[in-house]
Enzyme design. Structure first.
Site, short mmCIF file in Angstrom:
data_model
loop_
_atom_site.label_atom_id
_atom_site.label_comp_id
_atom_site.label_asym_id
_atom_site.label_seq_id
_atom_site.Cartn_x
_atom_site.Cartn_y
_atom_site.Cartn_z
CG ASP A 33 -4.40 -2.63 2.80
OD1 ASP A 33 -4.84 -1.90 1.89
OD2 ASP A 33 -3.74 -3.65 2.57
C1 NOJ Z 1 -5.14 -3.11 -0.71
C2 NOJ Z 1 -3.74 -3.60 -0.73
O1 NOJ Z 1 -3.55 -4.59 0.25
C3 NOJ Z 1 -2.70 -2.52 -0.54
O2 NOJ Z 1 -1.44 -3.08 -0.75
C4 NOJ Z 1 -2.99 -1.36 -1.45
O3 NOJ Z 1 -1.98 -0.41 -1.36
C5 NOJ Z 1 -4.34 -0.80 -1.09
N1 NOJ Z 1 -5.36 -1.81 -1.30
C6 NOJ Z 1 -4.71 0.46 -1.86
O4 NOJ Z 1 -5.07 0.14 -3.15
#
Ligand code: NOJ
Length: 736
Positions: A274
């Protein structure tokens, strides 16, 4: 003769050697030409918004494998040109974006999509999203989020398909199919991403990014099955979760990423961190610095680093020092290149211009249907709905006319001005006069200055339609609430509207369940939408005026009080299940310690929710017959068929979702009081009867044991076919 034999054997061996998959051959060839730096470059994902010379230089040098967040197709194509034409090996980039519930045409938030209980409409929505997003150059979305979510305080419950393992699996698979189609190389196909692996929804106190403790048995029974279903459906990518699970951040978890994902499930897709989750292993207290974090993530089989710069800055040294093997790097790069080949990016790296790619009439129609099916009728006293003989409506409440709020969280590309709000939709109706007055400016508005005007509007109308709930900004990532009641002065608004004596229809638009029993009590009818997207307004107008009949059902339990959460239907029975409930105000003064009994409930809330999982009314009524089993005995290698008659005993043709639940009565590990094992949404004409049929196999009854083996135990089971998770009379069967 000797020679003949040797050649004969060699030919035989060649014939017996399985020919390698052409994609794997191409990967081998490319990999053999790559330097270590180029391999590490593939493992680096950067924020690609805008086009700087520096970013171009990095692409040219082969230091980037993927970019996220750029959606201008000209910029996307230019960056791709630099990768394909100016980098040494010409390996294309993958462009990624959070396309969570629509790109331009916005569909209900995933929690609302789950409320449709209709995987077909969910798949159709994902297909529209993929068509729109790929026209902007996006070939990889970070969706579906299939985290089982049982805590309404957690803002990301909005992005999930709710509390149930089975529904998360079914809706996740539908979404993956919609994005990817059967052919990932199609120019309108987008790689899906099953996230967040794993257990993110179990964050303590419903606070985002928080710690989780999940025993392996529970992990395997509750949190992993939706991800396994995603693997089986061919989901192209996975994303690590932010949380630590049993003390290990997912991004560094060999147990999750190697043992389960790669070894047990044989997953050959791409695993990405993530955003910054590699770096976050430092504040977690699991890594000493970025180099340590990069080492732990790489050795935990994480292929791509989203925005931590850990791999690009440290992997080369780690390989030289022997802390990460080149074999590990090769495996990661294989997974990345495999996706690029599967997407057809080597053959077709550029995005062709599409005429009129967004908001096509058929997309809006699908979005409207999804919004209709996601709307849940919670209450309808005296059949106030659908409205009839009404010539004027007061359209009030802070969410009656706010495009940005009805589309909900995670709408980077959706344009609020394209939303058709309830007020606009009602204004388009003929023969109904709309008297509009919001009363409050936004959901958190505490000023009561405008309430009088809303009351005056209500007095002039036949019926009051009051749109309340949560603004979009109150749910989603990092938008957790410790108090999940209606914010601002909305309760006061409802109270004063009720005092007018006019029929009061509440429409709730929210990103999570809310504790609003008192407000619901004041209303004559309540329609609930989990932020339903661009077409929420027309969907509501159709439902309220009777052009459509509500069919949504809750994919989450609606608690009475926040202190009840986490609250979910498939809880364990406990040794003292709730009975003889005495509530706090009924306890005699100076009562003795055990005078009111000793069972499992809250003194102030009892043991029931406000509305149970699976609940939702219609304008018509349905009568369920007793389920009939093909056999009351199931063999370990057999199955039974369950049929149940559902009769529409009301006046409207409508959809009903029949839900199949089972319970293992006695097992070597205590099992939940009910578990959803199937559902069917059927169209039943007024007065007619539909027969729903389910097949139940031992695998459906299996659970994880103390030795981590998953199988069904012989014994007695209960089975229900019912309208929600609390209704129905169980029938028994035995697994031999
Ligand atoms: C953080 C989030 O937890 C995730 O779900 C998302 O896809 C990513 N950022 C990318 O923006």
């Amino acid at each position: 003769m000797k020679h003949v034999c040797i050649w004969g054997i060699a030919a035989l061996m060649l014939a017996c050697t399985p020919t390698k998959d052409p994609v794997e051959q191409k990967i081998d060839e490319l990999l053999s030409q790559m330097t270590l730096q180029e391999k590490i470059g593939q493992m680096n994902q950067l924020n690609g918004m805008g086009m700087s010379d520096d970013l171009k230089a990095q692409i040219r040098e082969g230091r980037v494998g993927s970019l996220l967040n750029e959606v201008n197709v000209d910029v996307v194509n230019e960056m791709q040109r630099v990768a394909v034409e100016e980098s040494r090996l010409g390996i294309p980039l993958i462009f990624a974006r959070d396309v969570i519930h629509g790109f331009k045409t916005i569909f209900p938030i995933p929690l609302g999509q789950a409320a449709t209980w209709n995987p077909e409409i969910v798949e159709a929505g994902a297909r529209v999203a993929a068509k729109e997003a790929t026209a902007s150059g996006i070939r990889w979305t970070f969706s579906p989020m299939i985290d089982v979510s049982r805590d309404a305080r957690w803002g990301r419950i909005a992005e999930s398909y709710g509390e149930d393992t089975y529904i998360n699996a079914v809706m996740g698979v539908a979404t993956i199919k919609g994005y990817q189609t059967d052919n990932l190389a199609d120019s309108t196909a987008m790689a899906a991403c099953a996230k967040h692996f794993c257990g993110y929804g179990a964050s303590e106190s419903g606070k985002d990014y928080n710690t989780t403790w999940i025993p392996e048995v529970q992990l395997r029974d509750v949190y992993l099955p939706s991800f396994k279903a995603a693997v089986d459906a061919g989901c192209a990518t996975f994303m690590c979760s932010f949380n630590d699970i049993n003390g290990v951040p997912s991004t560094g978890s060999k147990f999750l990423n190697k043992r389960i994902l790669r070894e047990e499930w044989q997953y050959d897709g791409l695993l990405v961190t993530d955003w910054g989750s590699m770096q976050q292993m430092i504040p977690h207290g699991y890594c000493s610095d970025m180099k340590d974090a990069a080492e732990k993530a790489a050795n935990a089989a994480v292929d791509m680093d989203m925005m931590s710069y850990g791999y690009i800055d440290h992997l080369e040294d780690l390989v030289k020092e022997g802390k990460v093997s080149e074999k590990t790097i090769d495996e990661a790069v294989r997974n990345i290149l495999r996706l690029k080949f599967r997407l057809g990016l080597f053959e077709n790296p550029y995005t062709a211009k599409v005429e009129n790619p967004y908001y096509r009439p058929e997309y809006l129609e699908t979005a409207k249907q999804a919004a209709i099916e996601s709307t849940i009728l919670l209450k309808n006293d005296n059949n106030v709905l659908p409205l009839s003989n009404v010539t004027s409506v007061a359209v009030v409440g802070p969410l009656s006319n706010v495009g940005v709020d009805q589309i909900g969280t995670w709408c980077f590309d959706g344009e609020p001005e394209k939303s058709v709000t309830p007020m606009q939709a009602f204004q388009q109706l003929e023969n109904v006069k709309v008297i509009a007055e919001p009363g409050l400016q936004y959901s958190r508005d505490k000023s009561q200055a405008g309430i009088n005007k809303a009351v005056a509007a209500a007095k002039k109308a036949d019926v009051v339609l009051c749109f309340v709930g949560e603004e979009a900004i109150l749910s989603g990532e990092a938008k957790c609430r410790a108090d999940i009641s209606l914010p601002g002065a909305q309760s006061q608004l409802i109270k004063e509207l009720k005092a007018t004596g006019k029929p009061l229809v509440l429409v709730v638009m929210a990103g999570r369940p809310l504790t609003m029993g008192a407000e619901i009590n004041m209303a004559d009818a309540v329609l609930w939408q989990f932020h339903a997207g661009t077409m929420a307004g027309p969907a509501l107008a159709d439902l309220i005026m009777g052009k459509a009949v509500p069919s949504g059902k809750l994919p989450v339990t609606m608690p009475k009080m926040v202190g009840q959460v986490p609250m979910y239907y498939s809880h364990k029975n406990t040794g003292r299940p709730a009975s003889n409930i005495t509530l706090i105000d009924d306890i005699p003064v100076a009562a003795g310690q055990f005078s009111i009994g000793s069972t499992s409930y809250h003194l102030d809330a009892g043991d029931k929710p406000l509305y149970p999982f699976g609940y939702g009314l219609s304008y018509t009524s349905f009568e369920y017959g007793q389920p009939v089993l093909s056999d009351s005995v199931m063999k370990q290698d057999g199955q039974i068929t369950v049929t149940c008659q559902v009769k529409n005993i009301g006046k409207y043709d409508a959809y009903e979702t029949a839900q199949l639940y089972t319970r293992d009565l006695v097992a070597s590990l205590c099992q939940p009081v009910r578990q959803l094992k199937g559902f069917q949404k059927v169209w039943i004409k007024a007065g007619e009867t539909a027969t729903v049929t389910f097949t139940v196999k031992p695998a459906d009854l299996a659970f994880c044991h103390e030795d981590m083996a998953t199988y069904a135990e012989p014994g007695e089971f209960h089975l229900w076919v019912s309208a929600d998770s609390q209704q129905g009379i169980p029938v028994k069967f035995v697994l031999k």
